[in-house]
Design a protein around this motif. Sequence first.
Motif, PDB file in Angstrom:
ATOM      1  N   THR A   1       8.269 -11.749  -8.262  1.00  0.00           N
ATOM      2  CA  THR A   1       9.235 -12.792  -8.013  1.00  0.00           C
ATOM      3  C   THR A   1      10.464 -12.526  -8.858  1.00  0.00           C
ATOM      4  O   THR A   1      10.710 -13.210  -9.832  1.00  0.00           O
ATOM      5  N   THR A   2      11.233 -11.513  -8.472  1.00  0.00           N
ATOM      6  CA  THR A   2      12.425 -11.190  -9.233  1.00  0.00           C
ATOM      7  C   THR A   2      13.391 -12.356  -9.234  1.00  0.00           C
ATOM      8  O   THR A   2      13.731 -12.895  -8.176  1.00  0.00           O
TER       9      THR A   2
ATOM     10  N   THR B   1       8.122  -7.249  -1.092  1.00  0.00           N
ATOM     11  CA  THR B   1       9.094  -8.270  -1.450  1.00  0.00           C
ATOM     12  C   THR B   1       8.341  -9.555  -1.697  1.00  0.00           C
ATOM     13  O   THR B   1       7.162  -9.650  -1.396  1.00  0.00           O
ATOM     14  N   SER B   2       9.011 -10.520  -2.240  1.00  0.00           N
ATOM     15  CA  SER B   2       8.280 -11.667  -2.746  1.00  0.00           C
ATOM     16  C   SER B   2       8.681 -12.961  -2.088  1.00  0.00           C
ATOM     17  O   SER B   2       9.621 -13.033  -1.310  1.00  0.00           O
TER      18      SER B   2
ATOM     19  N   ALA C   1       9.640  -7.430 -11.880  1.00  0.00           N
ATOM     20  CA  ALA C   1       8.845  -7.746 -10.694  1.00  0.00           C
ATOM     21  C   ALA C   1       8.097  -6.519 -10.255  1.00  0.00           C
ATOM     22  O   ALA C   1       8.227  -5.448 -10.822  1.00  0.00           O
TER      23      ALA C   1
ATOM     24  N   ASP D   1      12.076 -14.399  -4.712  1.00  0.00           N
ATOM     25  CA  ASP D   1      13.288 -13.692  -5.144  1.00  0.00           C
ATOM     26  C   ASP D   1      14.553 -14.537  -5.002  1.00  0.00           C
ATOM     27  O   ASP D   1      14.860 -15.045  -3.927  1.00  0.00           O
ATOM     28  N   THR D   2      15.285 -14.634  -6.090  1.00  0.00           N
ATOM     29  CA  THR D   2      16.501 -15.435  -6.122  1.00  0.00           C
ATOM     30  C   THR D   2      17.486 -14.815  -7.108  1.00  0.00           C
ATOM     31  O   THR D   2      17.100 -14.466  -8.216  1.00  0.00           O
TER      32      THR D   2
ATOM     33  N   THR E   1      15.196 -14.300  -1.222  1.00  0.00           N
ATOM     34  CA  THR E   1      14.242 -13.427  -0.550  1.00  0.00           C
ATOM     35  C   THR E   1      14.372 -13.550   0.964  1.00  0.00           C
ATOM     36  O   THR E   1      14.651 -14.625   1.487  1.00  0.00           O
TER      37      THR E   1
ATOM     38  N   THR F   1       8.816 -18.777 -10.973  1.00  0.00           N
ATOM     39  CA  THR F   1       8.140 -17.475 -10.949  1.00  0.00           C
ATOM     40  C   THR F   1       6.788 -17.633 -11.611  1.00  0.00           C
ATOM     41  O   THR F   1       6.648 -18.375 -12.578  1.00  0.00           O
TER      42      THR F   1
END
Lengths: 409, 409
Positions: B197-198, B234-235, B188, B238-239, B57, B123
Amino acid sequence: MATTRRTAPISIDVTDRPLPVPGFRLAGISAGIKANGRPDLALIVADEPVSVAGVFTKNRVQAAPVRVAKERAKAGKARAVLVNSGNANACTGKAGLDATKRTTEAVAERLGISAKAVLPASTGVIGAVLPAETIVRGSDRLIEALSSEGGADFARAIMTTDQWPKVACAQIRIGRETATVLGIAKGAGMIHPDMATTLGFVITDAGASPALLRKLLKAAIDPTFNAVSVDGDTSTNDTVLLMASGKAGTVRAGSKEAATLQAALTEVLGALAKSIVRDGEGARHVARIEVEGLANDRAARAVARTIATSPLVKTALHGRDANWGRILAAAGRAGVVFDPDRAEIRIGDETIVRGGMPVGKDAEARAATILQAAEYTIRVTLGKGRGRAHYLTCDLGPDYVAVNANYRS
Amino acid sequence: MATTRRTAPISIDVTDRPLPVPGFRLAGISAGIKANGRPDLALIVADEPVSVAGVFTKNRVQAAPVRVAKERAKAGKARAVLVNSGNANACTGKAGLDATKRTTEAVAERLGISAKAVLPASTGVIGAVLPAETIVRGSDRLIEALSSEGGADFARAIMTTDQWPKVACAQIRIGRETATVLGIAKGAGMIHPDMATTLGFVITDAGASPALLRKLLKAAIDPTFNAVSVDGDTSTNDTVLLMASGKAGTVRAGSKEAATLQAALTEVLGALAKSIVRDGEGARHVARIEVEGLANDRAARAVARTIATSPLVKTALHGRDANWGRILAAAGRAGVVFDPDRAEIRIGDETIVRGGMPVGKDAEARAATILQAAEYTIRVTLGKGRGRAHYLTCDLGPDYVAVNANYRS
């Protein structure tokens, strides 16, 4: 109007009753542009050429009236403003441009002035050419209706789906004279899908050079009309015009009076902006997002705007949920550098995040109570810098979706 | 899996059944992080150190696992990925960082590897410290569950409110070997307010240097995970991680096989990205926004993103309304220079705007029929430049508001 004081900008009073402004006459009539017969044609005429300043949408897609008014406002002097609701005359090509010119020419001819001194503005449905002949036919009646008391009619005639007319007044002292600042606007955004066409008109009998007027308007617009968000969409027609007759005396750049006029303008535009946000259909809350502690105002503004336009934040406000995670995550994606471990979030007087971490469930529960109110402030502190900014936003409820999904169906 | 061909990237097949990937074992169990007892702890282990690349992210607010995984991925080599759902471990300060390190250390110790070779991802709910001891207690059982067939369990264990697991596979040829690319992700955005939290994990038995892997991942991410929007937020977590064992042979930079691997990666991430958008709660349509004719891809991307995130556009899609005015107005505020008088908009094969003006009501009515479909394309042409980009988005319905307003209440 209550009392006005001599210097302090803070003494300016804002009201919703349109006061007459020496040097100007206004009118609003039903010309037949709207199918439902409601008022849809409006005019401001100055007794003689007056200083004018304008700000216009930054959208690349600009309606015909914006293109014409922008060009004509460059002269710094004008005599009249011709506004219609019911048709935005946007995405209408050369035919739309011709229609806009035709209507201002008709009104100018009847007033015995140059068409270049008439600034046009339109609001309503996009993609339909302005019905010029309907407006030309109405122009005699429009001019006959002109009156120094015509502010209320003007305000109603520029409405589209606004629930109420939007008017704000202020009075200031210039030497021994009392000058009036009258602002009239229409709403935009969530309630006006195809009509996201905020229009604002301010007239004053204070006088100023076109250059000073531009400066004053720009400074007043940034923390008001440029700091509200309903859904983040900008429009093809946004226009704010300021005209100054000077009947009550002239203010000079850098003077005490210029500062007072600046404050009055900001108050008037601020009151109109808040009225626009409050009129969001389905909106139950007006939230003032204050961001502070960043390196500069520009950075603070980017963060405030990102929070104010986040659908996740706005739906949480609708649910009266002190969901600080969404506020902090929105701040974090604004493209601004800050240390999240120093973040503090307050809702009203209740601190719910300190040092980047939640204060606790009790604080959140108390904050949720504050979120029941019609208006409240959310303050986000992201460091020790002097940069600060604010944005007004509203909650996002199911009615927003219903209105906007079914608007044209 | 159907046939795979030797060179052409176009022959890659995408499936939703996880194939085993030589060199890797996976597992997913219920460790007790989620109160409802659903699977919540997942692990990938490589038989030996493998090349790794990651993207994370860009939000300033980054959860503890992101900070740790980002640092560890720099080495370019890793042995394992430890993922939990039910807790994002974001906004948790030093305690959160300690908890993340503690869990990777426990798993590393049991695997007999260095903790630095274990990349964490989390997540779930923001603002609560990861329950490290719960994970430590579950780690023996997690390791026992490891299997080359464990992809399905892994996929289920990383879900939060996803309606279905998200898996995509592709196979390619490297010389005489068949290599597999397996991707697993979680949804997400609109369906996961506090959990936006993709996470995405891709493993392959193709081999590549860490530098090449980074390049391939970056190129595959831009048109896939970086080109989807549910609500523009956006979170903190994200990873996307890519691990390559090389059991089926190694590809070199600039080779035909590298191009094929690139295509396979893009297909796999693209399939996962579409599944994420489709899983938006309340979403009934997946719209592919294609923008072309601008000076460069970057400009096209800015326009595509602005259209894809506009609440006015998304609510119109929900109402199956070919509301081109909103599309054009969104394009116009993207900060990109173009001539609106050359704009063309097509929905499916139906042109509804040409030369910046509406084609007509009949065309709009036909376009509205196309908008009934579960998937369709909206193509916006803004000139003759070679710049192009696309974005996947979904419609915005009342359920979005209901879910997000009441998520924590």
